[in-house]
Design a protein around this motif. Structure first.
Motif, PDB file in Angstrom:
ATOM      1  N   THR A   1       5.023  -5.332  10.503  1.00 21.78           N
ATOM      2  CA  THR A   1       6.397  -4.944  10.190  1.00 21.78           C
ATOM      3  C   THR A   1       6.365  -3.771   9.222  1.00 21.78           C
ATOM      4  O   THR A   1       5.735  -3.866   8.167  1.00 21.78           O
ATOM      5  N   VAL A   2       7.036  -2.685   9.608  1.00 23.96           N
ATOM      6  CA  VAL A   2       7.087  -1.485   8.771  1.00 23.96           C
ATOM      7  C   VAL A   2       8.532  -1.307   8.311  1.00 23.96           C
ATOM      8  O   VAL A   2       9.431  -1.105   9.135  1.00 23.96           O
ATOM      9  N   SER A   3       8.737  -1.380   7.023  1.00 24.66           N
ATOM     10  CA  SER A   3      10.087  -1.245   6.472  1.00 24.66           C
ATOM     11  C   SER A   3      10.374   0.212   6.112  1.00 24.66           C
ATOM     12  O   SER A   3       9.483   0.959   5.719  1.00 24.66           O
ATOM     13  N   SER A   4      11.634   0.580   6.255  1.00 22.82           N
ATOM     14  CA  SER A   4      12.023   1.973   5.974  1.00 22.82           C
ATOM     15  C   SER A   4      12.413   2.164   4.521  1.00 22.82           C
ATOM     16  O   SER A   4      12.539   1.216   3.770  1.00 22.82           O
TER      17      SER A   4
ATOM     18  N   GLN B   1       5.416  -0.689   3.808  1.00 15.59           N
ATOM     19  CA  GLN B   1       6.474   0.319   3.773  1.00 15.59           C
ATOM     20  C   GLN B   1       6.109   1.503   4.664  1.00 15.59           C
ATOM     21  O   GLN B   1       4.928   1.783   4.900  1.00 15.59           O
ATOM     22  N   ALA B   2       7.120   2.203   5.115  1.00 20.50           N
ATOM     23  CA  ALA B   2       6.902   3.409   5.905  1.00 20.50           C
ATOM     24  C   ALA B   2       6.006   4.377   5.126  1.00 20.50           C
ATOM     25  O   ALA B   2       6.162   4.546   3.913  1.00 20.50           O
TER      26      ALA B   2
ATOM     27  N   THR C   1       6.725  -1.124  14.224  1.00 24.64           N
ATOM     28  CA  THR C   1       6.925  -2.566  14.081  1.00 24.64           C
ATOM     29  C   THR C   1       6.793  -3.249  15.430  1.00 24.64           C
ATOM     30  O   THR C   1       7.468  -2.878  16.394  1.00 24.64           O
TER      31      THR C   1
ATOM     32  N   LYS D   1       5.293   4.036  10.689  1.00 27.55           N
ATOM     33  CA  LYS D   1       6.723   4.292  10.842  1.00 27.55           C
ATOM     34  C   LYS D   1       7.423   2.987  11.208  1.00 27.55           C
ATOM     35  O   LYS D   1       6.794   2.087  11.788  1.00 27.55           O
ATOM     36  N   PRO D   2       8.714   2.885  10.933  1.00 29.70           N
ATOM     37  CA  PRO D   2       9.435   1.663  11.340  1.00 29.70           C
ATOM     38  C   PRO D   2       9.303   1.369  12.831  1.00 29.70           C
ATOM     39  O   PRO D   2       9.259   0.197  13.222  1.00 29.70           O
ATOM     40  N   GLU D   3       9.200   2.398  13.643  1.00 32.59           N
ATOM     41  CA  GLU D   3       9.067   2.177  15.095  1.00 32.59           C
ATOM     42  C   GLU D   3       7.702   1.630  15.495  1.00 32.59           C
ATOM     43  O   GLU D   3       7.487   1.297  16.656  1.00 32.59           O
TER      44      GLU D   3
END
Length: 124
Positions: free
Chosen positions: A121-124, A13-14, A91, A87-89
Motif C-alpha cells: 500500500t502506497v499512501s499519497s 509513503q509515495a 498499490t 507511487k499510489p498506483e
C-alpha cells in the motif's frame, strides 16, 4: 511442484521504497522464468517483472521500468523485487509466480505456480 512464499509487503509513503522477497523450493528452477505480478483492487492481475533463474535476464513492464529491479540469489533460492520511487498506483497485492521458459512471461495465465501474495500500500 514449485512452492513460493512472498514476504516484504507493507505500507509506505509515495516516493518510498520496499523490497519484496520470494523464497522458492521444490523445483528445477532453471526451467522457469520467475515473475512478479500484481493485482490492484478492482483490476486484472498484471505483469510487473520477471527474471531467468539461470542467467539473470530481466524483463519489466513499462510502468515500473527504471523504478523496480528484480534480482535473484541462487544460493538462497530467493528472488527479490526492489521497488523505489513508489507511487499510489503501485498499490496492489503482489504475487510471485513461475512460468516455463518458452512461454509468454508477460501473460499472467501462462504462470503455473503462485505464491499467496503480499500486500503493498502506497499512501499519497
Amino acid at each position: 511442484q514449485v512452492q513460493l512464499v512472498e514476504s516484504g509487503g507493507g505500507l509506505v509513503q509515495a516516493g518510498g521504497s520496499l523490497r519484496l522477497s520470494c523464497a522458492a523450493s521444490g523445483g528445477a528452477f532453471s526451467k522457469y522464468y520467475v515473475g512478479w505480478l500484481r493485482q490492484a483492487p478492482g483490476k486484472a492481475r498484471e505483469f510487473v517483472a520477471a527474471i531467468t533463474w539461470s542467467d539473470g535476464m530481466e524483463y519489466y513492464a513499462a510502468s515500473v521500468q527504471g523504478r523496480f529491479t528484480i534480482s535473484r540469489d541462487n544460493a538462497k533460492n530467493t528472488v527479490y523485487l526492489q521497488m523505489n520511487s513508489l507511487k499510489p498506483e503501485d498499490t496492489a497485492d503482489y504475487y510471485c509466480a513461475v512460468v516455463p521458459r518458452g512461454r509468454n512471461l508477460y501473460r499472467e495465465n501462462e504462470y503455473v505456480s503462485w505464491g499467496q501474495g503480499t500486500q503493498v500500500t502506497v499512501s499519497s
